[in-house]
Design a protein around this motif. Structure first.
Motif, PDB file in Angstrom:
ATOM      1  N   ARG A 199       0.785  -1.029  -0.358  1.00 45.11           N
ATOM      2  CA  ARG A 199       0.147  -0.414  -0.143  1.00 45.11           C
ATOM      3  C   ARG A 199       0.764   0.751  -0.266  1.00 45.11           C
ATOM      4  NH1 ARG A 199      -5.094   0.093   0.825  1.00 45.11           N
ATOM      5  NH2 ARG A 199      -6.363  -1.555   0.820  1.00 45.11           N
ATOM      6  N   GLU A 200       1.778   1.231   0.519  1.00 42.41           N
ATOM      7  CA  GLU A 200       3.160   2.415   0.797  1.00 42.41           C
ATOM      8  C   GLU A 200       2.874   2.952  -0.511  1.00 42.41           C
ATOM      9  OE1 GLU A 200       4.956   5.446   1.615  1.00 42.41           O
ATOM     10  OE2 GLU A 200       3.439   4.893   3.305  1.00 42.41           O
ATOM     11  N   GLN A 201       4.010   1.581  -1.201  1.00 40.03           N
ATOM     12  CA  GLN A 201       4.242   1.958  -2.773  1.00 40.03           C
ATOM     13  C   GLN A 201       3.266   2.201  -4.025  1.00 40.03           C
ATOM     14  OE1 GLN A 201       5.900  -2.443  -4.036  1.00 40.03           O
ATOM     15  NE2 GLN A 201       6.876  -2.299  -1.683  1.00 40.03           N
ATOM     16  N   ARG A 202       1.991   1.946  -3.769  1.00 35.26           N
ATOM     17  CA  ARG A 202       1.113   2.426  -4.605  1.00 35.26           C
ATOM     18  C   ARG A 202       0.839   3.353  -3.799  1.00 35.26           C
ATOM     19  NH1 ARG A 202      -5.506   1.309  -3.481  1.00 35.26           N
ATOM     20  NH2 ARG A 202      -6.915   1.654  -5.053  1.00 35.26           N
ATOM     21  N   SER A 203       0.430   4.108  -2.730  1.00 39.48           N
ATOM     22  CA  SER A 203       0.725   5.457  -2.463  1.00 39.48           C
ATOM     23  C   SER A 203       1.587   6.826  -3.105  1.00 39.48           C
ATOM     24  CB  SER A 203       0.445   5.845  -0.933  1.00 39.48           C
ATOM     25  OG  SER A 203      -0.288   4.870  -0.513  1.00 39.48           O
ATOM     26  N   VAL A 204       2.383   6.188  -3.091  1.00 38.18           N
ATOM     27  CA  VAL A 204       3.867   6.905  -4.068  1.00 38.18           C
ATOM     28  C   VAL A 204       3.102   7.037  -5.456  1.00 38.18           C
ATOM     29  CG1 VAL A 204       6.135   6.504  -4.780  1.00 38.18           C
ATOM     30  CG2 VAL A 204       5.318   6.334  -2.351  1.00 38.18           C
ATOM     31  N   GLU A 205       3.222   6.017  -6.345  1.00 35.89           N
ATOM     32  CA  GLU A 205       2.538   5.830  -7.067  1.00 35.89           C
ATOM     33  C   GLU A 205       1.252   7.073  -7.828  1.00 35.89           C
ATOM     34  OE1 GLU A 205       2.727   5.802 -10.988  1.00 35.89           O
ATOM     35  OE2 GLU A 205       4.060   5.563  -9.804  1.00 35.89           O
ATOM     36  N   ILE A 206       0.248   6.679  -6.590  1.00 30.88           N
ATOM     37  CA  ILE A 206      -0.917   7.696  -6.990  1.00 30.88           C
ATOM     38  C   ILE A 206      -0.299   9.003  -6.911  1.00 30.88           C
ATOM     39  CG2 ILE A 206      -3.064   8.190  -6.256  1.00 30.88           C
ATOM     40  CD1 ILE A 206      -3.577   5.738  -4.843  1.00 30.88           C
ATOM     41  N   ALA A 207       0.532   9.724  -5.771  1.00 28.85           N
ATOM     42  CA  ALA A 207       1.186  10.578  -5.754  1.00 28.85           C
ATOM     43  C   ALA A 207       1.514  11.288  -7.239  1.00 28.85           C
ATOM     44  CB  ALA A 207       1.894  10.756  -4.370  1.00 28.85           C
ATOM     45  N   ARG A 208       2.885   9.770  -7.885  1.00 29.42           N
ATOM     46  CA  ARG A 208       2.610  11.016  -8.836  1.00 29.42           C
ATOM     47  C   ARG A 208       2.367  10.742 -10.381  1.00 29.42           C
ATOM     48  NH1 ARG A 208       5.168   9.329 -13.626  1.00 29.42           N
ATOM     49  NH2 ARG A 208       3.524   7.211 -13.518  1.00 29.42           N
TER      50      ARG A 208
ATOM     51  N   ALA B  28     -11.730   3.766 -11.266  1.00 32.25           N
ATOM     52  CA  ALA B  28     -11.583   2.346 -12.132  1.00 32.25           C
ATOM     53  C   ALA B  28     -11.026   2.982 -12.695  1.00 32.25           C
ATOM     54  CB  ALA B  28     -12.451   1.335 -11.588  1.00 32.25           C
ATOM     55  N   GLY B  29      -9.825   2.676 -13.845  1.00 32.79           N
ATOM     56  CA  GLY B  29      -9.477   2.592 -15.276  1.00 32.79           C
ATOM     57  C   GLY B  29      -8.858   4.194 -14.883  1.00 32.79           C
ATOM     58  N   LYS B  30      -9.156   5.149 -13.750  1.00 29.23           N
ATOM     59  CA  LYS B  30      -8.620   6.485 -14.108  1.00 29.23           C
ATOM     60  C   LYS B  30      -7.114   6.760 -13.136  1.00 29.23           C
ATOM     61  CE  LYS B  30     -12.752   7.975 -15.172  1.00 29.23           C
ATOM     62  NZ  LYS B  30     -13.482   7.702 -16.464  1.00 29.23           N
ATOM     63  N   ARG B  31      -6.332   8.024 -13.705  1.00 33.17           N
ATOM     64  CA  ARG B  31      -5.468   7.964 -14.163  1.00 33.17           C
ATOM     65  C   ARG B  31      -4.733   7.292 -12.679  1.00 33.17           C
ATOM     66  NH1 ARG B  31      -1.252  12.272 -16.567  1.00 33.17           N
ATOM     67  NH2 ARG B  31      -3.038  12.447 -17.319  1.00 33.17           N
ATOM     68  N   GLY B  32      -5.521   8.251 -11.538  1.00 31.60           N
ATOM     69  CA  GLY B  32      -4.673   7.329 -10.028  1.00 31.60           C
ATOM     70  C   GLY B  32      -5.075   6.127  -9.717  1.00 31.60           C
ATOM     71  N   ASP B  33      -5.699   5.543 -10.220  1.00 29.29           N
ATOM     72  CA  ASP B  33      -6.013   3.663  -9.968  1.00 29.29           C
ATOM     73  C   ASP B  33      -4.836   3.146 -10.538  1.00 29.29           C
ATOM     74  OD1 ASP B  33      -7.739   1.856  -9.440  1.00 29.29           O
ATOM     75  OD2 ASP B  33      -8.518   1.705 -11.443  1.00 29.29           O
ATOM     76  N   VAL B  34      -4.052   2.955  -9.495  1.00 31.74           N
ATOM     77  CA  VAL B  34      -2.943   2.404  -9.678  1.00 31.74           C
ATOM     78  C   VAL B  34      -3.271   0.710  -9.034  1.00 31.74           C
ATOM     79  CG1 VAL B  34      -0.355   2.219  -8.738  1.00 31.74           C
ATOM     80  CG2 VAL B  34      -1.292   4.516  -8.968  1.00 31.74           C
ATOM     81  N   LYS B  35      -2.637  -0.502 -10.229  1.00 36.26           N
ATOM     82  CA  LYS B  35      -2.989  -1.970 -10.023  1.00 36.26           C
ATOM     83  C   LYS B  35      -1.855  -2.556  -9.305  1.00 36.26           C
ATOM     84  CE  LYS B  35      -6.222  -1.515 -11.659  1.00 36.26           C
ATOM     85  NZ  LYS B  35      -8.378  -1.403 -11.133  1.00 36.26           N
ATOM     86  N   MET B  36      -1.753  -3.017  -7.612  1.00 36.77           N
ATOM     87  CA  MET B  36      -0.805  -3.303  -7.683  1.00 36.77           C
ATOM     88  C   MET B  36      -0.792  -4.375  -7.596  1.00 36.77           C
ATOM     89  SD  MET B  36       0.758  -1.397  -6.213  1.00 36.77           S
ATOM     90  CE  MET B  36       2.042  -2.074  -4.924  1.00 36.77           C
ATOM     91  N   HIS B  37       0.394  -5.428  -7.158  1.00 28.46           N
ATOM     92  CA  HIS B  37      -0.006  -7.304  -7.537  1.00 28.46           C
ATOM     93  C   HIS B  37      -0.159  -7.763  -6.731  1.00 28.46           C
ATOM     94  CE1 HIS B  37       1.863  -7.290 -11.743  1.00 28.46           C
ATOM     95  NE2 HIS B  37       2.885  -6.202 -10.934  1.00 28.46           N
ATOM     96  N   TRP B  38      -1.637  -7.659  -5.698  1.00 30.67           N
ATOM     97  CA  TRP B  38      -1.914  -8.292  -4.817  1.00 30.67           C
ATOM     98  C   TRP B  38      -1.339  -9.237  -4.678  1.00 30.67           C
ATOM     99  CZ3 TRP B  38      -2.179  -4.077  -1.182  1.00 30.67           C
ATOM    100  CH2 TRP B  38      -2.672  -3.235  -2.045  1.00 30.67           C
TER     101      TRP B  38
END
Length: 293
Positions: free
Chosen positions: A109-118, A170-180
């Motif tokens: 989740r922390e990695q995902r947050s960094v990418e959403i912020a970017r 879903a599908g928007k710029r900030g919808d970052v897919k993670m390898h859950w």
């Protein structure tokens, strides 16, 4: 304390899917329990995303208020390329492989947050990570609602709904897919902790009936034992059809509001009525007998 009945159709006072400030909810765990008590609930579960950090506070408040609390968490997992959620109900608490599993989820989740912020900085939200952290007002893992609040405060969108519609849905710029983790792995964590795995809101994944059946088959084969038959408000015909799918597979049924914040469309205990069905309620699972008593 009111004992729970076997009739899903007639049940009241139960909500087994809610969130607090330990993940992306708006209320601290103790305040959430007070709200549940004020709304006349008797049996509740706290199911924050990939954490049980709020359970101790919630349990203390529930004990004072005379509520029966079931510890839980909502795990993000992947199934055939689709992100789904598994509710882990944990009458014995966190133990076994679930301990390391939750650590791994927090790191993801922390990695995902960094990418959403970017990505959001690219559309004009300066210092997106710091803004979202300020909105969260804690050190818990950030979620999309924190970034949505940051977008609102920066006046880039008028409200939370618009933030998701334009940037975070879903599908928007900030919808970052993670390898859950895979579905089977998360279910094994829950079972290793002596818990019961329940598939969250199966009608929300945009699956056809056939593909939903495949999901239920894979879920059961991996050791999943329950499905959220009712999640908030939903079409009664779809609820009845889902109940048939559960009955065919011998799965238990759960229900919950998926409450996140006051003033939204859902409140603790607010959800559609369950259809008439012979599917056994989750609280009749042998490992949850103390919770239902």
């Amino acid at each position: 304390m009111i004992a729970l009945s076997d009739s899903l159709e007639a049940i009241t006072g139960v909500d087994l899917h809610m969130h607090s400030t330990a993940s992306d909810g708006a209320l601290p765990p103790a305040e959430l329990m007070a709200l549940c008590h004020g709304r006349g609930l008797s049996h509740v579960a706290l199911t924050d995303h990939d954490t049980v950090a709020g359970v101790a506070e919630a349990a203390a408040a529930a004990d004072r208020l005379g509520l029966r609390l079931l510890a839980g968490t909502e795990l993000s997992v992947q199934w055939r390329g689709v992100t789904i959620h598994v509710l882990g109900y944990l009458p014995a608490g966190v133990q076994g492989s679930l301990v390391e599993g939750l650590v791994a989820q927090a790191e993801a989740r922390e990695q995902r947050s960094v990418e959403i912020a970017r990505r959001l900085e690219a559309i004009g939200l300066d210092d997106a990570l710091a803004r979202a952290r300020a909105c969260a007002a804690s050190e818990r893992p950030l979620g999309r609602p924190d970034f949505a609040r940051a977008l609102v405060e920066a006046e880039l969108v008028p409200d939370m709904a618009a933030a998701f519609k334009r940037y975070l849905g879903a599908g928007k710029r900030g919808d970052v897919k993670m390898h859950w983790p895979y579905l089977s792995a998360a279910i094994s964590w829950v079972r290793d902790a002596g818990g019961v795995a329940s598939l969250a809101h199966p009608l929300r994944y945009g699956l056809t009936r056939r593909k939903r059946g495949l999901l239920l088959d894979d879920f059961a084969a991996a050791g999943g034992e329950s499905v959220e038959l009712i999640s908030g408000f939903q079409n009664p015909d779809l609820s009845s059809d889902l109940a048939r799918q559960l009955n065919e597979r011998g799965l238990y049924a759960s229900l919950g509001s998926d409450f996140h914040f006051p003033g939204g469309p859902l409140a603790p205990g607010s959800m559609s009525a369950a259809p008439r069905t012979t599917v056994a309620p989750l609280w009749r699972h042998p490992r949850l007998s103390a919770f239902a008593a």
